[in-house]
Design a protein around this motif. Sequence first.
Motif, PDB file in Angstrom:
ATOM      1  N   ALA A   1       0.847  -1.155   0.058  1.00 51.27           N
ATOM      2  CA  ALA A   1       0.129  -0.002  -0.002  1.00 51.27           C
ATOM      3  C   ALA A   1       0.769   1.257  -0.046  1.00 51.27           C
ATOM      4  N   ALA A   2       2.059   1.323   0.644  1.00 50.79           N
ATOM      5  CA  ALA A   2       2.770   2.503   0.960  1.00 50.79           C
ATOM      6  C   ALA A   2       4.152   2.360  -0.201  1.00 50.79           C
ATOM      7  N   GLY A   3       4.193   1.311  -0.826  1.00 48.54           N
ATOM      8  CA  GLY A   3       5.247   1.236  -1.716  1.00 48.54           C
ATOM      9  C   GLY A   3       6.702   1.217  -1.002  1.00 48.54           C
ATOM     10  N   ALA A   4       6.595   0.533   0.203  1.00 51.04           N
ATOM     11  CA  ALA A   4       7.949   0.619   0.958  1.00 51.04           C
ATOM     12  C   ALA A   4       8.557  -0.652   0.930  1.00 51.04           C
ATOM     13  N   ASP A   5       9.859  -0.474   0.981  1.00 53.89           N
ATOM     14  CA  ASP A   5      10.754  -1.885   1.210  1.00 53.89           C
ATOM     15  C   ASP A   5      10.662  -2.668   2.373  1.00 53.89           C
ATOM     16  N   ALA A   6      10.304  -2.003   3.339  1.00 57.54           N
ATOM     17  CA  ALA A   6      10.074  -2.773   4.660  1.00 57.54           C
ATOM     18  C   ALA A   6       8.928  -2.243   5.398  1.00 57.54           C
ATOM     19  N   SER A   7       8.419  -3.076   6.243  1.00 56.88           N
ATOM     20  CA  SER A   7       7.419  -2.848   7.146  1.00 56.88           C
ATOM     21  C   SER A   7       7.089  -3.362   8.167  1.00 56.88           C
ATOM     22  N   LEU A   8       6.602  -2.912   9.253  1.00 59.01           N
ATOM     23  CA  LEU A   8       6.160  -3.796  10.592  1.00 59.01           C
ATOM     24  C   LEU A   8       4.661  -3.495  10.941  1.00 59.01           C
ATOM     25  N   SER A   9       3.952  -4.616  11.320  1.00 59.17           N
ATOM     26  CA  SER A   9       2.781  -4.796  11.891  1.00 59.17           C
ATOM     27  C   SER A   9       2.633  -5.195  13.237  1.00 59.17           C
ATOM     28  N   ILE A  10       1.727  -4.639  13.715  1.00 57.96           N
ATOM     29  CA  ILE A  10       1.415  -5.021  15.197  1.00 57.96           C
ATOM     30  C   ILE A  10      -0.090  -5.281  15.492  1.00 57.96           C
ATOM     31  N   THR A  11      -0.623  -6.380  15.888  1.00 54.99           N
ATOM     32  CA  THR A  11      -2.025  -6.565  16.493  1.00 54.99           C
ATOM     33  C   THR A  11      -1.891  -7.511  17.624  1.00 54.99           C
ATOM     34  N   GLY A  12      -2.835  -7.259  18.543  1.00 52.85           N
ATOM     35  CA  GLY A  12      -2.578  -8.131  19.882  1.00 52.85           C
ATOM     36  C   GLY A  12      -3.637  -7.487  20.832  1.00 52.85           C
ATOM     37  N   ILE A  13      -3.581  -8.052  21.994  1.00 48.68           N
ATOM     38  CA  ILE A  13      -4.519  -7.502  22.996  1.00 48.68           C
ATOM     39  C   ILE A  13      -3.897  -6.874  24.178  1.00 48.68           C
ATOM     40  N   ALA A  14      -4.017  -5.463  24.197  1.00 43.61           N
ATOM     41  CA  ALA A  14      -3.114  -4.654  25.189  1.00 43.61           C
ATOM     42  C   ALA A  14      -3.761  -4.853  26.511  1.00 43.61           C
ATOM     43  N   GLY A  15      -5.030  -4.972  26.772  1.00 43.87           N
ATOM     44  CA  GLY A  15      -5.718  -5.074  27.931  1.00 43.87           C
ATOM     45  C   GLY A  15      -6.276  -3.720  28.518  1.00 43.87           C
ATOM     46  N   PRO A  16      -6.918  -3.458  29.474  1.00 46.11           N
ATOM     47  CA  PRO A  16      -7.171  -4.545  30.674  1.00 46.11           C
ATOM     48  C   PRO A  16      -8.274  -5.812  30.246  1.00 46.11           C
ATOM     49  N   GLY A  17      -8.992  -5.454  29.445  1.00 45.50           N
ATOM     50  CA  GLY A  17     -10.003  -6.268  29.049  1.00 45.50           C
ATOM     51  C   GLY A  17      -9.827  -6.747  27.666  1.00 45.50           C
ATOM     52  N   GLY A  18     -10.818  -7.656  27.058  1.00 41.74           N
ATOM     53  CA  GLY A  18     -10.472  -8.214  25.717  1.00 41.74           C
ATOM     54  C   GLY A  18      -9.896  -9.591  25.565  1.00 41.74           C
ATOM     55  N   GLY A  19      -9.443 -10.307  26.579  1.00 46.19           N
ATOM     56  CA  GLY A  19      -8.762 -11.400  26.698  1.00 46.19           C
ATOM     57  C   GLY A  19      -9.609 -12.489  26.696  1.00 46.19           C
ATOM     58  N   THR A  20      -9.036 -13.571  26.354  1.00 48.66           N
ATOM     59  CA  THR A  20      -9.803 -15.012  26.530  1.00 48.66           C
ATOM     60  C   THR A  20      -8.701 -16.079  26.969  1.00 48.66           C
TER      61      THR A  20
END
Length: 414
Positions: free
Chosen positions: A343-362
């Motif tokens: 999408a950005a036409g970049a040579d490198a990228s980082l992605s982050i997805t997670g459950i930071a809290g305090p809720g939302g965990g299983t």
Amino acid sequence: MTVEMISVGTEILLGNIVNTNAAYLAEKCALLGLSCYYQSVVGDNEERLEDAIRLGLSRSDILILSGGLGPTKDDLTKEVTAKVFGRELYEDAHTKERIQQYFRQVHSSQVTPNNWKQALVPEGAKVVDNHNGTAPGLILEENGKIAILLPGPPNEIKPMFEQDIAPYLNKLQPEGIYSKMAKICSIGESKAETMISDLMDAQTNPTIAPYAKTGEVHLRVTAKADSEEKAQELMAPMMEELFQRFGDKIYTTEEDVTLEEAIVRMLEADGMTVTTAESCTGGLLAGRITNVPGASNVYKEGYITYSNDAKERLLHVKRETLMQHGAVSPQTAYEMAEGVAFAAGADASLSITGIAGPGGGTEEKPVGLVYIGCYVKGHVRVEEFYFTGNRDKNREYAVARALTLLREELLERR
């Protein structure tokens, strides 16, 4: 020699501001070889401040006072210190001119009458120019005792200390204290300390000490010598040994270089660009990178795709991936990293997805579960992490691990 810190300001006592100056000064003085046994905080009260100064001078060689040098009536540090030292105040022409010049350049306005209070200095005091504000620093010496007065704002006290006060204090020592830093990522604190335990057990001069940071370990090598040149000679074998043991996991030996700055330099050297796609960190990663001066040479754009819809629409994460595996999954992190790079036409990228809290965990996906994806030149690597802090800490650690992952992949793909 012993040093004592007094932080002045009722706002510190009330908890309105965090006293970062004390931590900064304590660390810097320790590196200079000064012993610190006492620290205190005093409000804007003349009687209590005088008591604190007299007590400090009775038990310490050097007193460093921060704050209370402003233009208002409750700024009393200079006046009270002058009283304790038996000095009269006079108007310093040099300081007055600097205040006038500061207002012309920064405020484009006339100096208000109360600002001239900052041009008053104690007789016999050494005046330290403030290049970032109007209140000068002051050094008073009397019968082997020293009081150093510094402005309160961190963006004023730090450059003043490093440029003028640290060299002054270093000259007071029979031997100067000099240090070098090795900043390490990709290795935890426990492992790093184990790898240098023999060096720590055998240390004399120079010495080595580890400091744990978020996602990093800093190793400081310190030497005592009567000249910087001799200190460098003493530290060189130790630094060489650290490189033998840690190799390219040392990302810098420069005191002020951060991990993100080291990465920006790598990208610049390789003529590469980078982009980011963040969910649970909400732009913190982009912020770390763009804090680096010159980051615009390598960082063009970033995406905060908090919702599944945004992940699909902006990063082209497949709907079936989200339905089958969920937003917090290695598959989604993979597609986010790949999608944002294209999408950005970049040579490198980082992605982050997670459950930071305090809720939302299983039970299956607890709070602190984070997946980080890294794309470099067509190759995608995804790592799984389980962080155990609160929401803020989990997000901070996710960003630190993402930067470390990017650096590892850039080294791997060179």
